[in-house]
Each structure stands twice: as structure tokens, then as C-alpha cells.
Write an enzyme that holds these catalytic residues in place. Sequence first.
Site, PDB file in Angstrom:
ATOM      1  N   ASP A  18       0.826  -1.209   0.000  1.00 48.83           N
ATOM      2  CA  ASP A  18       0.000   0.000   0.000  1.00 48.83           C
ATOM      3  C   ASP A  18       0.863   1.264   0.000  1.00 48.83           C
ATOM      4  OD1 ASP A  18      -2.283   1.491   0.035  1.00 48.83           O
ATOM      5  OD2 ASP A  18      -2.719   1.198   2.158  1.00 48.83           O
ATOM      6  N   ASN A  66     -10.448  -2.766  -6.808  1.00 48.42           N
ATOM      7  CA  ASN A  66      -9.612  -1.820  -7.570  1.00 48.42           C
ATOM      8  C   ASN A  66     -10.200  -1.446  -8.937  1.00 48.42           C
ATOM      9  OD1 ASN A  66      -6.382  -3.066  -6.369  1.00 48.42           O
ATOM     10  ND2 ASN A  66      -7.612  -1.359  -5.657  1.00 48.42           N
TER      11      ASN A  66
HETATM   12  C1  FPP Z   1      -1.510   0.310  -3.406  1.00 48.54           C
HETATM   13  O1  FPP Z   1      -1.140   1.637  -3.586  1.00 48.54           O
HETATM   14  C2  FPP Z   1      -1.043  -0.555  -4.451  1.00 48.54           C
HETATM   15  C3  FPP Z   1      -1.826  -1.119  -5.415  1.00 48.54           C
HETATM   16  C4  FPP Z   1      -3.278  -0.896  -5.525  1.00 48.54           C
HETATM   17  C5  FPP Z   1      -1.289  -2.007  -6.433  1.00 48.54           C
HETATM   18  C6  FPP Z   1      -0.008  -2.723  -6.131  1.00 48.54           C
HETATM   19  C7  FPP Z   1       0.593  -3.076  -7.431  1.00 48.54           C
HETATM   20  C8  FPP Z   1       1.901  -3.050  -7.740  1.00 48.54           C
HETATM   21  C9  FPP Z   1       2.962  -2.753  -6.753  1.00 48.54           C
HETATM   22  C10 FPP Z   1       2.372  -3.295  -9.122  1.00 48.54           C
HETATM   23  C11 FPP Z   1       1.945  -4.569  -9.805  1.00 48.54           C
HETATM   24  C12 FPP Z   1       2.117  -5.827  -9.039  1.00 48.54           C
HETATM   25  C13 FPP Z   1       2.956  -6.855  -9.353  1.00 48.54           C
HETATM   26  C14 FPP Z   1       2.908  -8.130  -8.568  1.00 48.54           C
HETATM   27  C15 FPP Z   1       3.908  -6.772 -10.447  1.00 48.54           C
HETATM   28  P1  FPP Z   1      -2.296   2.711  -3.727  1.00 48.54           P
HETATM   29  O2  FPP Z   1      -2.450   3.065  -5.156  1.00 48.54           O
HETATM   30  O3  FPP Z   1      -3.548   2.231  -3.069  1.00 48.54           O
HETATM   31  O4  FPP Z   1      -1.643   3.900  -2.910  1.00 48.54           O
HETATM   32  P2  FPP Z   1      -2.384   4.997  -2.053  1.00 48.54           P
HETATM   33  O5  FPP Z   1      -3.173   4.278  -0.984  1.00 48.54           O
HETATM   34  O6  FPP Z   1      -1.264   5.803  -1.510  1.00 48.54           O
HETATM   35  O7  FPP Z   1      -3.262   5.757  -2.991  1.00 48.54           O
END
Ligand code: FPP
Length: 247
Positions: A18, A66
Site C-alpha cells: 500500500d 480496484n
Molecule cells: C496500493 O497503492 C497498491 C496497489 C493498488 C497495487 C499494487 C501493485 C503493484 C505494486 C504493481 C503490480 C504488481 C505486481 C505483482 C507486479 P495505492 O495506489 O492504493 O496507494 P495509495 O493508498 O497511496 O493511494
Amino acid sequence: MISLDLPVIPEHVAIIMDGNGRWANQRGLPRTFGHNKGVEAVRETVKAAGEAGIKYLTLFAFSSENWSRPASEVEDLLGLLRRFIRRDLADLHRENIRIRIIGERQNLRGDILPLLLEAEETTRNNTAMTLVIAFNYGSRNEIARAVARIAEDVEAGRLKPAEVDADLISRHLDTADFPDPDLIIRTSGEERLSNFLLWQAAYSELVFLPCYWPDFGRQQLYEALRVFASRERRFGALSQMTTAVVG
Ligand code: FPP
């Protein structure tokens, strides 16, 4: 494998990655930069986990919720996953890492499902570590699908209601082949499970780290492993110290 000099290493570590968006915001960058950097953190974490002797690493890559993000961000995330599978599959395979996917597979459009299936198929005989990617995953959806399958078996007379127990439910989940996570890590300072492995987390140790996911790597993983090693897991029983006193 490197020696961390810890008395215990979790067999299964699961991570809620996250804070990509906030990492980017902090730097005045578009959110997609945070996700890009997040993939680098994934690479380093997979390597460090294998070297620490972790046998199962589950990463929450894309939740069933998502899809409600803006279409452009959904496309960015899907693109990153595609590129990760296309570019990193050969490396992961060479490292003897098995890839497994959990999450709802029905209704996935386009090339994503075939790519995920190819990753599973290519690496099916690998044994060093299992990398479980939670994609289009939501725990309540997973449990509902499991219950529906159990209900079908009961309706068809293959199963009696009295035979439904916790073990049977576990065996109908997407995670049927894996042990429950010993340790669940969430980055970014948020302290909740957000529909991730709710059933499987019954006795998991939870470690919440303040850093955003793009800043996570070997050092932060090993810090979480040290916290894990310092915890006493009782699984509902008495602590060893109490048992010693009680006799
Ligand atoms: C949370 O940050 C992260 C995600 C929703 C996606 C995680 C995905 C990756 C790291 C890349 C793809 C995965 C792989 C396995 C290659 P957020 O966008 O919710 O951050 P925020 O809460 O600060 O807005």
C-alpha cells in the site's frame, strides 16, 4: 540463502503493498510513477524473501475493488502486471520460483487470464519458493465462491451438511494448496486487512510498517521478520511461560 540469525523464519509471508499513490503525491508525481516504482519493490522483495528462506510469498497486486479506480489507473496497473509477467517470468523461472494466482478468474477480459495461466504453467515444477499473486482478489468473494461449491456438493448428495467444517472450507478456497500466512505485512501506515485473506489470517501475526510500498525492500522485509521472530504465537492456547508456571 543468507543467514539472518533469527530463531524462526515464517514459512508464508503475505503483503498488502500500500502507498504507491501517496509516495508519488509526496513527490508531485502522477500516481502511475508510484506504481512503477512499486514493481521495483516487488522484484527486490521476491529476491530477499527467497534468500531469507521464505517458502510462500503472497502479494496483493489487484483487489476486486480496484476496478472502481479511474479507467486510466486500472489500465496502468494491468499494464504493469502484464509487463511484470512478460519480462520477469524467465528470471523467476530460472530462480526456480513457482507462480500461483489467487482471485476470481471468471469474467477477466483480454490477455490477462491467459498470461497468468501461462506463468502458472511454465513454473509448475519449480520448488525454491512459491510466489502467490492475488489478482482480482477479494476475500469475501473467495469465501462466497467456496461456499457455493460446497453447497453444490451438498445439493448433489456428495456431501452431508454435518461434514462441513473449517478444514473443508479451507480446502475449497483459492489458497487450498498453501499453508495459512504466518505473517501479514501492510505498508503505508494503514492498519487493516481490506478484504485480504480474512479466513486464512485467523492466527497470522500482523506487522504494519509506516513506509510506502515503493520504499519497501530487503531492509524493511527483514525488519518485519525480526518483529515476527519476537512475537509469541499461541494459537489460542496458553503462553509457554504460563504453562511452565501452571505446570
Ligand atoms: C496500493 O497503492 C497498491 C496497489 C493498488 C497495487 C499494487 C501493485 C503493484 C505494486 C504493481 C503490480 C504488481 C505486481 C505483482 C507486479 P495505492 O495506489 O492504493 O496507494 P495509495 O493508498 O497511496 O493511494
